[in-house]
Design a protein around this motif. Sequence first.
Motif, PDB file in Angstrom:
ATOM      1  N   GLY A 169      -5.820   7.712  26.076  1.00 15.13           N
ATOM      2  CA  GLY A 169      -4.984   6.274  25.709  1.00 15.13           C
ATOM      3  C   GLY A 169      -3.748   6.333  26.025  1.00 15.13           C
ATOM      4  N   ARG A 170      -3.181   7.235  26.591  1.00 12.77           N
ATOM      5  CA  ARG A 170      -1.704   7.085  26.928  1.00 12.77           C
ATOM      6  C   ARG A 170      -1.384   6.975  28.674  1.00 12.77           C
ATOM      7  N   TYR A 204      -1.284   2.817  24.799  1.00 10.14           N
ATOM      8  CA  TYR A 204      -1.331   2.540  23.136  1.00 10.14           C
ATOM      9  C   TYR A 204      -0.063   1.639  23.023  1.00 10.14           C
ATOM     10  N   ALA A 205       0.701   1.682  23.937  1.00  9.96           N
ATOM     11  CA  ALA A 205       2.092   0.748  23.789  1.00  9.96           C
ATOM     12  C   ALA A 205       1.681  -0.538  22.744  1.00  9.96           C
ATOM     13  N   HIS A 206       2.290  -0.585  21.477  1.00 12.54           N
ATOM     14  CA  HIS A 206       1.943  -1.609  20.717  1.00 12.54           C
ATOM     15  C   HIS A 206       3.304  -2.216  20.016  1.00 12.54           C
ATOM     16  N   ASN A 207       4.611  -1.658  20.606  1.00  8.45           N
ATOM     17  CA  ASN A 207       5.777  -2.529  20.264  1.00  8.45           C
ATOM     18  C   ASN A 207       6.621  -2.437  21.341  1.00  8.45           C
ATOM     19  N   ASN A 231       8.967   0.590  28.207  1.00  9.67           N
ATOM     20  CA  ASN A 231       9.107   1.726  28.973  1.00  9.67           C
ATOM     21  C   ASN A 231       7.955   1.838  30.101  1.00  9.67           C
ATOM     22  N   LEU A 232       6.543   1.368  29.471  1.00  9.14           N
ATOM     23  CA  LEU A 232       5.470   1.352  30.287  1.00  9.14           C
ATOM     24  C   LEU A 232       5.532   0.383  31.422  1.00  9.14           C
ATOM     25  N   LEU A 233       6.110  -0.733  31.294  1.00  5.56           N
ATOM     26  CA  LEU A 233       5.703  -1.754  32.355  1.00  5.56           C
ATOM     27  C   LEU A 233       6.991  -1.372  33.140  1.00  5.56           C
ATOM     28  N   THR A 234       8.150  -0.974  32.746  1.00  6.48           N
ATOM     29  CA  THR A 234       9.125  -0.350  33.880  1.00  6.48           C
ATOM     30  C   THR A 234       8.570   0.550  34.482  1.00  6.48           C
ATOM     31  N   HIS A 276      -6.297   4.747  22.761  1.00  8.44           N
ATOM     32  CA  HIS A 276      -7.438   5.719  22.439  1.00  8.44           C
ATOM     33  C   HIS A 276      -8.285   5.323  21.269  1.00  8.44           C
ATOM     34  N   GLU A 277      -8.270   4.126  20.703  1.00 10.03           N
ATOM     35  CA  GLU A 277      -8.770   3.772  19.564  1.00 10.03           C
ATOM     36  C   GLU A 277     -10.255   3.159  20.216  1.00 10.03           C
ATOM     37  N   THR A 278     -11.209   3.257  19.306  1.00  7.21           N
ATOM     38  CA  THR A 278     -12.502   3.092  19.717  1.00  7.21           C
ATOM     39  C   THR A 278     -13.457   2.084  18.744  1.00  7.21           C
TER      40      THR A 278
END
Length: 493
Positions: free
Chosen positions: A335-336, A352-355, A361-364, A465-467
């Motif tokens: 999930g990362r 898991y990016a939720h803030n 960071n992720l999209l960049t 990672h959540e299910t």
Amino acid sequence: MNLCELLQATDGVVLQGDARTEIRDLCYDSRAVTPGALFVCLPGLHTDGHNYALQAAAAGAAGIVCERLPDGLPQDLPVVQVTHSRRALAQLAIQLYGAPARQMTMIGITGTKGKTTTAHLIAAVLEAAGRKVGLIGTNGVSWPRYRHPLQHTTPESCDLQRLLRQMVDAGCDACVMEVSSLGLKMDRVTGIEYDVGVFTNLSPDHIGPGEHASFAEYRAWKSVLFRRCRVGVVNADDPQTEAILTQHSCRVVTYGMDHPADWRAGADFCLQQQPGFLGVDFSAAGPDGIFRPYRIAMPGRFSICNALAALAVAGVLDLPADAVRQGLTQATVEGRVQPVPLDAPFTVVIDYAHNEAAAENLLTTLRAYRPKRLVVVFGCGGGRSRIRRFGMGEVCARLADLCILTEDNSRGEPLRDILADIRTGMRRGNPDTAFVEIPDRRKALYYALDHAQPGDMIAVIGKGHETTLQRGGETLPFCEREILQTYMKQKKA
């Protein structure tokens, strides 16, 4: 163990009953009380354990620990008064379970983002060096041949001490755990001295009712870890590091990419992309100043920063260089930035990016792979700070070519209110960014696959990672990776 022996670790005073009463377990939820358990009354945001002391007694509790004496308890039931119930619960648990943390190398990681990834990288390096490792954090608790989800990143103190005891009994000699600010504030890790404490970074988060009153308070609780560890491994590039080290009592080891540090990465790194794989090759040097090559199966600059933290911890623990390299290469984190194998001319990653900070960071990072379009599927959780929603909307509108707005654990809050806040943030980020709004998350995933173009990169963020999915008071099965793979197979068929 009898009550008198347990109380040696606390400031408890026996108000009534026999202090020689045998205690077999600790409990803070009256619904889970079993005969022989000591019930600890914890004050909370929405309820107070003192109000449930009578229920605990009726269920067979062997005694009650409280800050104030509840009314109506049987006169022969042992009752102990303490100054702080949460602190006492941690102290009692350490005593009952035999201080298991002292029998392992303890590594605690705190920060706003990167805790889970850094924890898994450190664990992988330790395992490659032949250590038997337990992990505790957002992805749950695990050790060899055992895995279980957790309700909190840092479990309640008696649950945590029980898990640590199980790790020791299973043969673990090291534990890597995420230490949340709330875990520190709520005494969940009280009494644990960490061999190494790690600081990743800090940005506003967890600010609101039931969490922290301000960013200053959030930061202050994070800093407590560095008064409870022997060595602090900290990010030299983060502007909050100096404040985090206020009143620290540990030896400090630094890592970074932009500022002088004990462990530093080279200026050049190479992004790697293959079907089902996103990663990066980089070089790093430790205190000896010699740069060595490394590879991690995680993309981007922020992954290098997490890997540097793991390298610094490995240096502190004097782990073999070959094991360190092998561990970093093999480490994966569910999930990362996790690519989903789809046999398609486009790439889908789950994160898991939720803030705001994690999303940016992720999209960049994904932008650096130069996709034809960067599409992001996201929502925000209900019952959480509205600031997070504005920030997520702003970042996604600024960095993505297409936003697909949907639900994300709306819990009991109306989804329309959450989506309205996200749209407000999007207008701040870039009012011209194309978006569609699909409240049902499963249908939103289907839409993303149906409209994907060759060369696109689709980031499905927020759940990682959540299910499960929390919606309207229900918890529903929901594994995004399986949903995406199943739907893609159906499309191909």
